[in-house]
Design an enzyme around this catalytic site. Sequence first.
Site, PDB file in Angstrom:
ATOM      1  N   ASP A   5       0.867  -1.164   0.000  1.00  0.00           N
ATOM      2  CA  ASP A   5       0.000   0.000   0.000  1.00  0.00           C
ATOM      3  C   ASP A   5       0.914   1.228   0.000  1.00  0.00           C
ATOM      4  O   ASP A   5       2.107   1.128   0.273  1.00  0.00           O
ATOM      5  CB  ASP A   5      -0.949  -0.012   1.208  1.00  0.00           C
ATOM      6  CG  ASP A   5      -2.159   0.912   0.998  1.00  0.00           C
ATOM      7  OD1 ASP A   5      -2.156   1.658   0.000  1.00  0.00           O
ATOM      8  OD2 ASP A   5      -3.086   0.880   1.815  1.00  0.00           O
TER       9      ASP A   5
HETATM   10  C1  BGC Z   1      -4.955   3.357   0.380  1.00  0.00           C
HETATM   11  C2  BGC Z   1      -5.233   2.304  -0.647  1.00  0.00           C
HETATM   12  C3  BGC Z   1      -5.181   2.896  -2.036  1.00  0.00           C
HETATM   13  C4  BGC Z   1      -3.834   3.532  -2.235  1.00  0.00           C
HETATM   14  C5  BGC Z   1      -3.607   4.119  -3.617  1.00  0.00           C
HETATM   15  C6  BGC Z   1      -3.717   4.178   0.066  1.00  0.00           C
HETATM   16  O1  BGC Z   1      -3.629   5.279   0.895  1.00  0.00           O
HETATM   17  O2  BGC Z   1      -4.822   2.752   1.646  1.00  0.00           O
HETATM   18  O3  BGC Z   1      -6.475   1.712  -0.389  1.00  0.00           O
HETATM   19  O4  BGC Z   1      -5.435   1.922  -2.987  1.00  0.00           O
HETATM   20  O5  BGC Z   1      -3.683   4.575  -1.279  1.00  0.00           O
HETATM   21  O6  BGC Z   1      -4.332   5.255  -3.834  1.00  0.00           O
END
Ligand code: BGC
Length: 748
Positions: free
Chosen positions: A292
Amino acid sequence: MLLLGGVMIAGMMTAPRIAAAKAEANLERVNALIARMTIEEKAGQLNLQNDPFRWRPEGVNPGDALNTDQAQTAADIKAGRIGALFNGVGAATTRLVQDMAVKESRLGIPLLFAADIIHGLKTTFPVPLGETASWDLDLAERTARAAAVEGGAAGVHQTYAPMVDVARDQRWGRVVEGAGEDVLLNRLFAIARTKGFQGDDLKDWSSLLACPKHFAAYGAAEAGMDYNSTDMSELELRSVYLPPFKAAFDAGALSTMSAFNDLNGVPASGNKWLLTDILRGEWGFAGFVVSDYTSEQELIAHGFAADGRDAARIALMAGVDMSMKSGLYMEHIPDLVASGDVPIERVDEAVRRVLMTKAALGLFENPYRGADVRTERRVHGSREHLALAREAGRKSIVMLKNDGDLLPLPKTGKTYALIGPFGADSADLFGPWSIFKDTKLAVSLEQGLRSALGAGASLTVTKGSDVEAPIAGGIEAAVAAAQAADVVLLAVGESTEMSAESKSRVDIGIPAAQLALAEAVAATGKPVVVILRNGRGMELAGAVKDAPALLVTWFLGSETGNAVADVLFGDHAPTGRLPVSFPHRSGQSPFYYAHKATGRPSKPTDREFTSKFREVPHTALYPFGHGLTYAPVSYSPVRLSADAMAWNGELTASVTLTNGGTREASEVVQLYIRDRTASITQPVRLLRHFKRVTVPAGGSVEVALPLKFEDLLFLGQDLKPTVEPGLFDVWLSPDAQAGEPVQFTLNR
Ligand code: BGC
């Protein structure tokens, strides 16, 4: 080869064999490519960066000037230092950027374009929690499909969805993104959404690679505070938090995202047990794992890695194949391999997984896939998708209460006062993760109601209050509007800002300013219909709780106003059911229906020295599964086909539903069980099946649901699935709190 009547028909192969042959061919091609790659190029394939090319969706030219960020990213792409980009969509842009990779990098490996297409792209569907309230898997598959069509046309290949984190603490801001508190609903919606995104063939331009997230147990963050630690038994992890992931992978999802949280002391993004032993070893997952947003870098903040190099090493060795945003893999992999801290085989394995996925998406044959400006024009916000958004919107609405049959309201001859911060608003229709929405496709409550109202009806609109603060003269204006109306439509609740990533709340109630508005309006004595906007199960208090009619409308997306009008005026009788419990008070959190009994179960009477709080019963104000419609449906006592189940046997549970109203009713019959004596304590109720049925006005229907031996499975002390003989309770009920159980015995 197929044998037909003893004759071998050359050239005919079965579908699995064709797939195996294709995979074999892909593997050969990918291995040949890996053999030609430098270590920098390998690291590049594992480096995912956010897309700085936010050009106009149309009319991008090859000669367009680049800003510093874009120039740097372009140079990195051409040098093979970036393998994937996220959150830049648009056919024209992605085609140009793909050109940089396929035409100007040494090996011409296509980029993978990913995006957070969570509940639609241009057309915005209800937030996933809202859509789950439909209890309609086919609907969830269709909205995911439509989102994939819009995404595919815009040049996207992978979506960071579905979120399959079971969420039992309504303080957590990300409850809104998933399927709520129940394991079965989470599993089923994980499957439906994965199938919808990926379609029948990943190579199709309209298929998006699904990425179930966040692996794992992110939804169990302590105190519901985002990114917080999780600490739980392996039994709980395997019984509650892992099954939705397994379901999504079994449905074909070929990527996953490692979570931010630490789990039992080991951050998920550095957790080899999760990412390799379970994911690969036990489940045989063949796709790739992406971290993530900087989660591998955050191993440093967790106190789990010394520095960036260490963090990259730990994450890679644990099983994170692709690094999102931090750049640590690009920066450190060459040296980690040179120094022998990471074996080249592990890097090759990660690269192979990424390239095999690119091959499965058909990117080597057609790196541009569906990216097409004309298709975008045709499918983005198409009439068909907007109709689907409206259908999904009205099916997501849950009617909690309808005293005196206040709803549905007449379209004609009445004066309505729409009051509250969400009446005219169009900013908060969409909810979180609607970054690519077309804001022109927005039907506010006011617009939806106005277009539904007929002759002799009028509507006034008064804000009355901001979401979290009073406005000068707001209450006075609202009271005047209420006094002049026959019925008040009170649009209160949460803004997107209050219900999203990093938007955890200590108090899951309606902000004080809106409650004060509600009290003042209710004091006029006019009937009040609450239209709640929310992304979680909430605490309802005061005049909001006491209003005669209450609709939960979540964030419904592009067609919000039309969908609410459909329900309010009775064109669609409410069909939604809560996928999360609404507790009496915030302080009950985490409250979920499938809790354990404890040794001192709370009772409605005689509450001393039982497991409860002083102030409120240990129940929900509105339980999981609850939802009314425009006709009263009553349940007969449950009948079982026998009072004992044979080992490996099956029973049928049935109930008679009677509709005492004048409209047809759509009812979701829910089958819950409780294992009364097990070697692991079991929840007081557990949803095992559900079925939507129609009960004709004034009529009755018989509903039978199977109860199978497998429904009695649970994980034993050895963490293996087991069934134990003994006594079981069974309910067929309209929610997780209603009804009386019948019992049967399982004999060995
Ligand atoms: C979130 C994810 C997301 C990623 C990309 C993160 O802050 O936890 O769910 O897919 O950002 O935008």
